[in-house]
Scaffold this active site. Structure first.
Site, short mmCIF file in Angstrom:
data_model
loop_
_atom_site.label_atom_id
_atom_site.label_comp_id
_atom_site.label_asym_id
_atom_site.label_seq_id
_atom_site.Cartn_x
_atom_site.Cartn_y
_atom_site.Cartn_z
N GLU A 185 -111.07 33.31 12.35
CA GLU A 185 -110.69 34.68 11.99
C GLU A 185 -109.58 35.21 12.91
O GLU A 185 -108.66 35.90 12.45
CB GLU A 185 -111.91 35.61 12.07
N LYS B 35 -116.31 41.53 18.69
CA LYS B 35 -117.30 42.60 18.62
C LYS B 35 -118.59 42.11 18.00
O LYS B 35 -118.51 41.42 16.99
CB LYS B 35 -116.71 43.72 17.77
N ARG C 276 -124.35 43.81 5.97
CA ARG C 276 -122.92 43.49 5.79
C ARG C 276 -122.66 41.99 5.94
O ARG C 276 -121.57 41.57 6.28
CB ARG C 276 -122.09 44.23 6.83
N LYS D 273 -115.66 39.95 14.12
CA LYS D 273 -116.68 41.00 14.08
C LYS D 273 -117.93 40.45 13.42
O LYS D 273 -117.89 40.03 12.26
CB LYS D 273 -116.16 42.22 13.31
N TYR E 249 -118.36 53.41 25.11
CA TYR E 249 -118.76 54.82 25.15
C TYR E 249 -118.81 55.33 26.59
O TYR E 249 -118.96 56.51 26.82
CB TYR E 249 -120.11 54.99 24.43
N SER F 200 -122.60 50.35 20.11
CA SER F 200 -123.62 51.39 20.28
C SER F 200 -124.95 50.85 20.78
O SER F 200 -125.61 51.48 21.62
CB SER F 200 -123.82 52.11 18.95
N ARG G 189 -125.08 53.65 13.19
CA ARG G 189 -125.43 54.10 11.83
C ARG G 189 -125.89 55.55 11.86
O ARG G 189 -125.62 56.31 10.94
CB ARG G 189 -126.51 53.20 11.23
C1 PBG Z 1 -117.20 49.98 10.75
C2 PBG Z 1 -117.61 49.99 12.19
C3 PBG Z 1 -118.90 49.81 12.70
C4 PBG Z 1 -118.79 49.92 14.08
C5 PBG Z 1 -117.45 50.17 14.38
N1 PBG Z 1 -116.75 50.18 13.18
C6 PBG Z 1 -120.20 49.65 11.99
C7 PBG Z 1 -120.51 48.40 11.28
O1 PBG Z 1 -119.70 47.50 11.14
O2 PBG Z 1 -121.65 48.30 10.79
C8 PBG Z 1 -119.92 49.80 15.05
C9 PBG Z 1 -119.63 50.33 16.42
C10 PBG Z 1 -120.83 50.46 17.28
O3 PBG Z 1 -121.95 50.01 16.94
O4 PBG Z 1 -120.68 51.05 18.37
N2 PBG Z 1 -116.51 51.16 10.42
#
Ligand code: PBG
Length: 335
Positions: free
Chosen positions: A241, A256, A225, A204, A321, A282, A214
């Site tokens: 990982e 991801k 992060r 990730k 989505y 997203s 967000r």
């Molecule tokens: C963390 C999480 C995130 C997403 C899924 N799980 C946010 C992040 O890591 O900042 C993002 C998913 C998306 O952007 O569709 N709980």
């Protein structure tokens, strides 16, 4: 003996033969999408009665506990593989207390999903603290304000137990803490939840493409992060990982975001001994919607092409989505 007319103007090899008609193209397609491989992420928010649309994700809503069942039923009718639930609590605090409250919104939503569609879909939950903490980080902080890896593992253990008790069939470990898969597996097994599946968000990346998410979870994060999610520059580290998470007991691994990381996805698919999933996040959704709404791209074709590309690169399943909509297209034979 046949007289060959091959020449520079009459090629011997003609790949176009297989592209002549829709029926021929359909027959020779190397990649096919199926509803069963699509997983729908869903947002469920505490303190609302009706669904709230998201500005940065047109067509996507924050559900209330009341609006959730209808969307779940539509997803099940469309034949998708599962739903991944995210909760948005009304109150957030330093340790994300609502994540481990049996009446916390995510745990209540999980019970609803399990009751409504648990027999048809795999009910899945996001296991991460960022929606629940007032500082917005995926873990708890130490005295200096740094994310405390090992203290966070304790919270993840508690969260895993609560999610399993609420009826989650698959926990999505998205926090990127070292050792999270082993810790959660240990806690579940010690408490009679050996059957609960663990999806590791193994590779990730710290991505700008999470932007609209967000808004969706009303994140309060200041900063970023990058001290726990992967650097977008690193391909090999993604595989490291993945290897670690499989060794720790991950049942499924994830890459991801999806579209900017197809190389990592292909690497993972080539070596993984467990199923490989990808998350069309997203920002990927928002870009297609925005360009489509402006008439700059053909929205439906872009949606189908993006998902086909992710599966072609090696994803066995995709969190998207678009899951319910695309499953319907597939069933109608539109794609
Ligand atoms: C963390 C999480 C995130 C997403 C899924 N799980 C946010 C992040 O890591 O900042 C993002 C998913 C998306 O952007 O569709 N709980």
């Amino acid at each position: 003996m046949s007289k060959s007319k091959h020449s520079l103007d009459h090629p011997l090899v003609r790949p176009r033969r297989l592209r002549q008609t829709p029926a021929m193209r359909r027959l020779v397609a190397e990649t096919r999408l199926s509803p069963a491989q699509l997983v729908l992420p869903m947002f469920v928010r505490e303190g609302i009665t009706e669904a709230v649309p998201l500005g940065s994700m047109p067509g996507i809503v924050q559900h209330s506990l009341e609006s959730l069942p209808k969307a779940l039923a539509e997803a099940a009718d469309a034949g998708i593989g599962g739903v991944m639930l995210f909760g948005i609590p009304e109150t957030k605090d330093a340790v994300g207390s609502q994540a481990t409250d049996e009446n916390g919104i995510l745990n209540l939503a999980t019970a609803v999903a399990q009751r409504e569609v648990g027999g048809e879909l795999v009910v899945q939950t996001d296991l991460c603290l960022d929606e629940f903490t007032d500082h917005g980080h995926c873990g708890v902080l130490d005295k200096k304000g740094v994310v405390d890896n090992d203290a966070t593992l304790g919270r993840y253990r508690e969260m895993a137990l609560m999610q399993a008790r609420s009826g989650s069939q698959l926990l999505g470990l998205s926090g990127m803490m070292d050792g999270q898969v082993a810790a959660v597996r240990d806690e579940l097994d010690a408490n009679g939840f050996e059957h609960v599946v663990l999806l590791a968000y193994a590779a990730k990346y710290a991505s700008a493409f999470y932007g609209p998410f967000r808004e969706a979870v009303q994140s309060t994060l200041q900063g970023d992060r990058r001290s726990y999610q992967l650097d977008p520059a690193n391909r090999r580290e993604g595989l490291r990982e993945v290897e670690l998470d499989i060794a720790e007991g991950a049942d499924v691994v994830m890459v991801k975001p999806a579209m900017s990381y197809l190389d990592v996805l292909a690497d993972t698919a080539a070596t993984s001994t467990v199923p490989v999933w990808a998350y069309q996040v997203s920002g990927e959704y928002a870009m297609i919607e925005a360009a489509g709404a402006n008439g700059w791209i053909d929205r439906d074709r872009a949606v189908a092409e993006s998902l086909t590309s992710i599966v072609r690169a090696g994803a066995d399943a995709v969190l998207t989505y678009y899951a319910t909509e695309v499953a319907t297209w597939i069933r109608q034979g539109r794609i």
